[in-house]
Every structure is written in C-alpha cells, then in structure tokens.
Design an enzyme around this catalytic site. Structure first.
Site, short mmCIF file in Angstrom:
data_model
loop_
_atom_site.label_atom_id
_atom_site.label_comp_id
_atom_site.label_asym_id
_atom_site.label_seq_id
_atom_site.Cartn_x
_atom_site.Cartn_y
_atom_site.Cartn_z
N SER A 38 0.83 -1.21 0.00
CA SER A 38 0.00 0.00 0.00
C SER A 38 0.88 1.28 0.00
CB SER A 38 -0.96 -0.07 1.18
OG SER A 38 -1.97 0.89 1.07
N ASP A 72 -4.48 8.37 -0.26
CA ASP A 72 -4.57 8.77 1.14
C ASP A 72 -4.95 10.23 1.33
OD1 ASP A 72 -3.98 6.21 1.81
OD2 ASP A 72 -1.83 6.57 1.95
N HIS A 107 -4.70 -0.65 -3.80
CA HIS A 107 -6.13 -0.83 -3.47
C HIS A 107 -7.01 -0.37 -4.63
CE1 HIS A 107 -5.18 -1.48 0.81
NE2 HIS A 107 -4.42 -0.41 0.76
#
Lengths: 231, 231
Positions: free
Chosen positions: B121, B136, B158
């Site tokens: 990630s 993010d 993701h």
C-alpha cells in the site's frame, strides 16, 4: 460573512446545484453577476467547459457567471467582483492555482469583507482552515495546504459512511479522519452529500438533508441535526 | 533489483500478509532479519505497535524484524540492513518522515544495489516515481511528493472498480487517475487487492489474483494478466 460550503454540487441522479437552489437565491440576493473559479477541473475538463456548466445553472436564477480564468488580471477580477462560486474537482489543483496566482489570501479578504461565497466540494475544502481533510488524489503539489479559514474548522466533503458489504481493505473515511486527528488538533465537519455549512455574520450552522458527523481529537465522533450552531 | 510492491497487506477477511507468504519466502531467501519502516502508521497506531504486527507475521517464516524508529542513527540502520519492508498506512506521513530524516534517497540507493524490498500500500506508493496517485488523505504536508522510482511508473494501490450501486457523487478511482493523467504524462498501474508488482533485476511483471488495470495518457485504460511484463 455570507457563505455556503456545500458537500457536493449535485445529489445522486440530480441536476447540477438543483437541490440547493432556494438557498443560493438567498445567498446571492441582489447580485446579478458572480465570479466563477473553475480551477479544480473535475474529470480534467477545461476551465471554459466548467464555466459553461456553472453558467447554465445560474441562468435559471438570473445570475450571470464570469470565469476567473478569462481575466488577464485575476487579482483585479477578484477585487472587482461582488460574489464568488468555487466549483468542485481536484482540491490540490485548485489550491496550487490559487497560490501560484497569489489569489488565496485575496479571495479570503474579499469574502471576509462580506461578499457572498459558495463552495462545493473542493470549493468548500478551501473555506476550511486547510485542505488536509480533502478526499482528492494529490495529482499536483501545491506550495501549501493552508486555506482561507472562513470557518474555524476543516471540511470533509462527500462524507461517506463505511459500507460493510464492500470487501475492500482501503481505509474508510472515518479511519482517514482519525489518522488526521492523531496529527492535528483541528475539528473536522464531515458533510454527507446534501448537507452544507452556512455562515451569516458570526453565526455558523450545519444545514441539509442528513445529520452531520463531527470529529474532534480525543472525542468519539458525534452527530448534529440540521440547523445546529457550531464553532 | 529484487522487489515486491503489493496493493495491500491483507485480503478481506484474511490474515496479515498471508496471501503472499510464499512470495515473501522467495523474496527474502537467505535473509534472517529485515528492517521494518513503520512510519505510515495505519489508523494512527504507534511505531512500536505496528512493528509488533509485522514481527508476528515474519516469525512464521523465521525472519526477525527490527523497527527503523528504534535506531538512534536511522541512516546507518538503512545502510547496515540486508532487506526492507515498508508497511501501509498514510503515504503523506510516510513520505514526510522519510524526507525529514533524509532517508528517501538512501533507501532507494540500497534497494537499487539489490537488497530485497517489500512495500504494501503506502510502502508500494513510495516505490513508484511519485506519490501523486496515492489514495490517502493529505493529513500532513511532505516537503516533496517525489519517491524512489524503483519502477518507471506510478502505483495506485487498493485499485477499486466503480461500484454503480453506490449512490454517491464522490469521484471514482478511475476518474481520479484520469485527472492525474491530464496533469502528468506518467503511467499508472492500478493494483487490485491481491495483486503486486514484481521486479527481479530489470524484469518487471504484474502478479496476483486479478487482472491489473493500466492507465496511460491519451489511451483507454487496459487490463493485463498476471505474469505480464511491463515497463
């Protein structure tokens, strides 16, 4: 001050700004022309294309829209305008453009003098203290994340409740905001779509269709009803 | 180089790093201790707490984990280590910490010398050219968004397909990446959860359970199968 910071420009399946039309008539009372700030470029559309979208809506309530990008002297355009609307899109791009053209502080000063301001989504993020609770992708690097601080907190637009049926391990919105609160002691107002922040003079309320979820450092998140005064 | 950049640390309902265990045994062959970089702090947990989570997994494959935050001289710890793992969390926080401690370039140099590197990630985002396709929230302001460039493209971890049944007007992941491509001519590898990028020497492949979606400026996004070589 006389401002609306709205979560979104459109409700799901709805027309552009339609759900908030009556509020905008009140916000812009006595105004026949507004300055549109198209820098956030949703889906990467051009400034001209975006200004057309805004114009088409405001025509219905007899307000003319001028795009800020059309002015040679953008600072003068801001000073000369009687009211503003900053549309949504990418907040990083919007903030970078405002800083690079030395417009962030100037816009703040004008709005603080009482000229009506409407923001939707990214345009609402810049009404908060900073853009550190934006949902957007950092597609460009702005010289600062500080914003106008028209209200003494941050906005999280398009606030989205967790969807437990989604089998995906990306962070929920609530997790992201909690990570923000570990690093920053700043209140965050999570605006579900259909909600907005209204400021008239010194009175700030949350308004709209749903409860509004508020996050503060060291507290459990809590919900307030439409019409509740916040600070 | 010998690296894995994975979309996620865990599959939905799965144990930490379990789905990729066999690959990690190969990645870290002959290594009995790795340096863990815990700076991304998922959900705001401490560096210590995060290091325990990583240690518990690596114990199962007989690898000891040391947390970078424990070293007085973090630069020396990076130079002295034989292999690395950067965990997920908030990419802005991770990148800010690496820059403020002058570690970004040093880590790059060590990984480029052939020491094994695993990112998940946020830890995969920093393996790309820059973090401009991170998902993010910008909870802190790093001094730069440029990253290690261990691969000649950007990662979107993701990666999430649009969910049409979601009655929400926030941008889809695809819309966000397309906005990135209007501003940047940089390939983006959209890694669905369960997928990863593998680099061995100069050969770079995408691997994992699903097709991988790739975005380039001026092209329709396209899908490639596990095992496909990319550049």
């Amino acid at each position: 001050m006389n401002i609306i910071l709205a979560s979104t420009s459109s409700l799901f399946g709805g027309q552009y700004l339609d759900y908030i039309k009556d509020e905008l008539v009140k916000l812009y009372q006595g105004i026949d022309e507004i300055l549109f700030i198209p820098f956030a470029r949703p889906s990467g559309i051009t400034h001209d294309e975006y200004t057309v979208i805004a114009s088409e809506f405001f025509q219905k309530i007899n307000i003319r829209v001028r795009g800020l990008h059309k002015f040679q002297d953008m600072a003068k355009a801001i000073d000369d305008s009687k009211a503003y609307f900053t549309g949504g899109g990418n907040t990083f791009l919007l903030v970078k453009m405002l800083y690079e053209n030395k417009l962030m502080h100037l816009l703040k000063k004008n709005v603080e003098s009482g000229k009506p301001y409407l923001g939707t989504s990214a345009g609402s993020n810049i009404g908060g203290l900073n853009m550190k609770t934006s949902n957007d992708m950092p597609i460009v690097y702005p010289p600062s994340l500080e914003c106008m601080g028209l209200v003494p907190f941050n906005i999280n637009p398009h606030y989205l409740d967790p969807t437990p049926e989604l089998k995906h391990n990306g962070e929920t919105r609530e997790t992201r905001i909690k990570e923000f609160l570990v690093q920053n002691n700043t209140k965050v107002v999570g605006l579900r779509e259909g909600n907005w922040v209204r400021r008239i003079g010194n009175k700030i309320t949350v308004e709209g269709l749903h409860l509004t979820r508020i996050f503060e450092q060291g507290k459990e998140p809590y919900e307030v009803k439409s019409g509740t005064e916040i600070d």
